[in-house]
Design a protein around this motif. Structure first.
Motif, PDB file in Angstrom:
ATOM      1  N   GLU A   1       0.554  -1.231   0.126  1.00  0.00           N
ATOM      2  CA  GLU A   1      -0.062   0.030   0.290  1.00  0.00           C
ATOM      3  C   GLU A   1       0.729   1.157  -0.040  1.00  0.00           C
TER       4      GLU A   1
ATOM      5  N   HIS B   1      -3.211   5.276  -1.046  1.00  0.00           N
ATOM      6  CA  HIS B   1      -4.560   6.161  -1.059  1.00  0.00           C
ATOM      7  C   HIS B   1      -4.082   7.313  -1.752  1.00  0.00           C
TER       8      HIS B   1
ATOM      9  N   ASP C   1      -5.878   8.512  -5.147  1.00  0.00           N
ATOM     10  CA  ASP C   1      -6.804   9.775  -4.770  1.00  0.00           C
ATOM     11  C   ASP C   1      -6.407  11.030  -5.597  1.00  0.00           C
TER      12      ASP C   1
END
Length: 127
Positions: free
Chosen positions: A42, A93, A97
């Motif tokens: 991640e 993220h 994003d």
């Protein structure tokens, strides 16, 4: 002998031979490796300096943003015209994003996964 590299890489052990093997692999294999490792950990790694994040360009002049799945790969690319750069972590993220929509929205170009030489992306497969 296996070495531990980087921050989150402390949980993933690999040696220089894995880095070499991945960088020698065909573009499709590098892409799959990138996607799998980024999904597992991640995070994405980029290179930056005092002026900002590094960008590359294709022979046709299209801008390409290079990214790597681990610090060790980014460190390996910090040579030549990128020798004044350092690896920096980007949370997944934030990459999904903000980075990808931002690159697409401002016409900066495409993304290169596992660039292995300064300023020369090996593939422009979409990430």
């Amino acid at each position: 002998m296996t070495a531990t590299h980087g921050d989150s890489e402390a949980g993933y052990r690999f040696g220089p031979s894995e880095v070499d093997a991945v960088l020698r692999a065909r573009p499709e294999k590098r892409y799959a490796y990138f996607v799998n490792r980024v999904a597992d950990w991640e995070e994405v790694w980029g290179l930056r300096n005092a002026d900002g994040w590094v960008m590359s360009a294709t022979d046709a002049g299209q801008h390409v943003a290079p990214f790597w799945p681990f610090r060790a790969f980014a460190e390996r690319a910090a040579v030549g015209s990128w020798s004044n750069t350092w690896p920096e972590r980007i949370a997944l993220h934030a990459f999904l994003d903000r980075w990808l929509p931002g690159l697409a929205g401002d016409g900066r170009g495409s993304v290169s996964c596992l660039t292995n030489t300064a300023g020369a992306p090996p593939s422009r497969l979409p990430c």
